[in-house]
Design a protein around this motif. Structure first.
Motif, PDB file in Angstrom:
ATOM      1  N   GLU A 168      -0.465 -17.033  10.189  1.00 12.37           N
ATOM      2  CA  GLU A 168      -1.548 -16.814  11.230  1.00 12.37           C
ATOM      3  C   GLU A 168      -0.994 -16.895  12.657  1.00 12.37           C
ATOM      4  N   PHE A 169      -0.144 -17.932  12.869  1.00 11.68           N
ATOM      5  CA  PHE A 169       0.472 -18.133  14.088  1.00 11.68           C
ATOM      6  C   PHE A 169       1.259 -16.935  14.575  1.00 11.68           C
ATOM      7  N   ALA A 170       2.145 -16.815  13.719  1.00 10.84           N
ATOM      8  CA  ALA A 170       3.199 -15.494  13.939  1.00 10.84           C
ATOM      9  C   ALA A 170       2.595 -14.389  14.045  1.00 10.84           C
TER      10      ALA A 170
ATOM     11  N   LEU B  43       3.220  -8.851   4.216  1.00 16.32           N
ATOM     12  CA  LEU B  43       3.635  -9.124   5.350  1.00 16.32           C
ATOM     13  C   LEU B  43       3.644  -8.532   6.597  1.00 16.32           C
ATOM     14  N   VAL B  44       4.215  -7.190   6.130  1.00 18.92           N
ATOM     15  CA  VAL B  44       4.537  -5.931   6.910  1.00 18.92           C
ATOM     16  C   VAL B  44       3.137  -5.786   7.887  1.00 18.92           C
ATOM     17  N   GLU B  45       1.988  -5.513   6.842  1.00 17.80           N
ATOM     18  CA  GLU B  45       0.552  -5.257   7.320  1.00 17.80           C
ATOM     19  C   GLU B  45       0.242  -6.400   8.075  1.00 17.80           C
ATOM     20  N   ARG B  46       0.348  -7.702   7.897  1.00 13.92           N
ATOM     21  CA  ARG B  46      -0.145  -8.822   8.659  1.00 13.92           C
ATOM     22  C   ARG B  46       0.474  -9.157  10.105  1.00 13.92           C
TER      23      ARG B  46
ATOM     24  N   ASP C  56      -2.306 -16.746   3.527  1.00  9.95           N
ATOM     25  CA  ASP C  56      -3.463 -17.311   4.170  1.00  9.95           C
ATOM     26  C   ASP C  56      -3.196 -18.929   4.819  1.00  9.95           C
ATOM     27  N   GLY C  57      -1.829 -18.984   5.094  1.00  8.37           N
ATOM     28  CA  GLY C  57      -1.491 -20.211   5.841  1.00  8.37           C
ATOM     29  C   GLY C  57      -1.334 -20.156   6.995  1.00  8.37           C
TER      30      GLY C  57
ATOM     31  N   HIS D 208      -4.888 -25.371  12.983  1.00  4.77           N
ATOM     32  CA  HIS D 208      -5.057 -26.387  11.860  1.00  4.77           C
ATOM     33  C   HIS D 208      -6.026 -26.236  11.142  1.00  4.77           C
ATOM     34  N   ARG D 209      -7.213 -25.373  11.213  1.00  9.14           N
ATOM     35  CA  ARG D 209      -8.189 -25.097  10.368  1.00  9.14           C
ATOM     36  C   ARG D 209      -7.744 -24.436   8.916  1.00  9.14           C
ATOM     37  N   MET D 210      -6.377 -23.841   9.006  1.00  9.51           N
ATOM     38  CA  MET D 210      -5.944 -23.467   7.783  1.00  9.51           C
ATOM     39  C   MET D 210      -4.780 -24.043   7.296  1.00  9.51           C
TER      40      MET D 210
END
Length: 459
Positions: A274-276, A299-302, A269-270, A9-11
């Motif tokens: 972050e959750f996934a 997205l691949v890198e993240r 940056d959402g 929730h901070r993001m």
């Protein structure tokens, strides 16, 4: 870093409800965090291994189910009919393509929907938009449309009931390949698609008889793997259902075997990405026509920095007019980077329009054309068209126009029952399965000249 509600929730988190009572929300999520998991980490790992075969070009994904599940739709008949439709489609695809078909239901968790507008206006009255039964009610009243966090508990209990039914159906003998005629008995006599399916069922019977004569044991075909998936939209719910796997110490979202991040919430940056990135389920990301190669590679890198096969799927939803133009660049970039990704086609969301009757609908031919474009792109680049992602129901609804057992625009009002977007009915779903099977088998896909588009109001 462990996933916590406070951490995500901070993001910035797009498409979240405006819950009116923070204290009630905290109480509900605390209760959910103490509930048993809906699925287990080992089951999620098994799906990841299956999806790894897709990245190698050795299997195909059939992902389908409701646009938006409803609490009232959790009945034995409705769940059975959706599972039966997916089983029938998988039989067609498996028999025609000779590769394993991984069955993933859009079920047991698809109770929330992103919306293009936070409000809906009727006759000058403005109320919050319907965001799915997990958030508010469909009735156009102030009381029904006010978000209620207690509905998250309803989502959990409805998902539990649905999963129990799915497991009973797929392991209790109903999914036995020797039952293929029974799956079809109620509509074979009145549908050309049903007659075509029945011929395949007879050929499967003959093959099973041959195996029995050779000493094989067809009883091993008594059950089948069936996985569940949904959009990980409501982070309060997903975080509350996240558990630490006792075997590995890793985090898994135990609300479903696979979760995906939607086109509207895939900001790097959402909070959703972050959750996934922190859970170890197989994860999908929807990519619409605005997606760029830079987006895909980021997205691949993240989400899959270790390049684990089966971890990441891209579910592309371009629309029939854009798939041939946009998809090649994405696939080429991902292929050049050596990224292990399963490519899945969602031909539903980019092909929605408003009919003259004001119903939101989709044209079967447009859905099929996007699938054809998806296959064409992958054939031209020597990559694998890994699956399809379909919104469907086992009921005889009249929500999408066209198909072999044709539904006309004037028919839409007869059984237009969706809580959100239009779904293929059982006949249309099987019709599509036959068409996709032929595309998969045919290594030289050809597409007839495209007709001029009719005039309509895009949604």
């Amino acid at each position: 870093m462990p996933v916590t509600a406070e951490g995500t929730h901070r993001m910035p988190a797009a498409q979240q409800p405006d819950w009116p009572d923070a204290d009630v929300l905290r109480a509900v999520t605390s209760e959910l965090a103490a509930c048993p998991p809906l699925v287990f980490a080992g089951e999620c790992d098994r799906l990841r291994h299956r999806l790894a075969a897709v990245t190698r070009g050795e299997a195909f994904v059939l992902q389908g189910g409701d646009c938006a599940e409803t609490f009232d739709g959790v009945s034995a008949d409705q769940v059975r009919d959706k599972v039966k439709t997916l089983l029938q489609m998988s039989v067609v695809l498996t028999y025609a393509s000779s590769v394993p078909v991984i069955k993933v239901g859009r079920m047991a968790g698809q109770y929330a929907k992103p919306r293009s507008s936070p409000v809906e206006v009727r006759d000058g009255v403005e109320l919050p938009a319907y965001r799915g039964d997990a958030v508010n009610g469909l009735a156009f009243t102030r009381e029904a449309r006010t978000p209620d966090p207690r509905r998250l508990k309803g989502m959990y209990h409805a998902s539990t009931a649905t999963l129990n039914l799915i497991r009973a159906i797929t392991t209790g003998g109903y999914a036995d390949l020797r039952q293929v005629h029974e799956w079809n008995r109620d509509f074979v006599a009145k549908s050309p698609v049903g007659e075509r399916y029945e011929r395949i069922a007879q050929e499967i019977d003959n093959a099973l008889a041959f195996l029995t004569a050779c000493g094989a044991n067809p009883a091993k075909l008594h059950s089948t793997d069936f996985f569940t998936s949904h959009e990980a939209l409501l982070l309060d719910y997903e975080v509350a259902l996240t558990r630490v796997d006792s075997r590995t110490g890793l985090l898994y979202d135990t609300s479903g075997h696979m979760v995906w991040i939607g086109e509207r919430t895939r900001q790097l940056d959402g909070a959703h990405i972050e959750f996934a990135a922190q859970v170890h389920n197989p994860v999908g990301v929807k990519l619409g026509p605005s997606a760029t190669s830079r987006d895909a590679l980021a997205l691949v890198e993240r989400l899959n920095p270790d390049n684990v096969p089966g971890r990441l799927s891209f579910i592309v939803r371009m629309g029939r007019d854009r798939v041939r133009d946009v998809l090649p660049g994405l696939v080429e970039s991902v292929k050049a980077a050596g990224a292990q990704v399963a490519w899945i086609c969602d031909p539903m969301h980019g092909n929605t329009f408003k009919a003259s009757s004001t119903h939101k609908t989709r044209r079967f031919d447009d859905i099929l054309d996007e699938v054809k474009g998806f296959f064409e792109v992958h054939r031209s680049l020597a990559t694998h068209p890994g699956g399809i992602h379909i919104e469907l129901t086992g009921d005889d609804v009249t929500e999408c126009v066209g198909g072999g057992d044709e539904i006309l625009v004037d028919d839409l009002h007869q059984r237009y029952e969706t809580a959100c977007d239009p779904r293929l009915n059982r006949y249309q779903s099987l019709d599509l399965a036959f068409q996709v099977a032929e595309l998969y088998r045919d290594r030289n896909v050809s597409v007839p000249p495209r007709p001029s588009l009719p005039t309509w109001e895009p949604t």
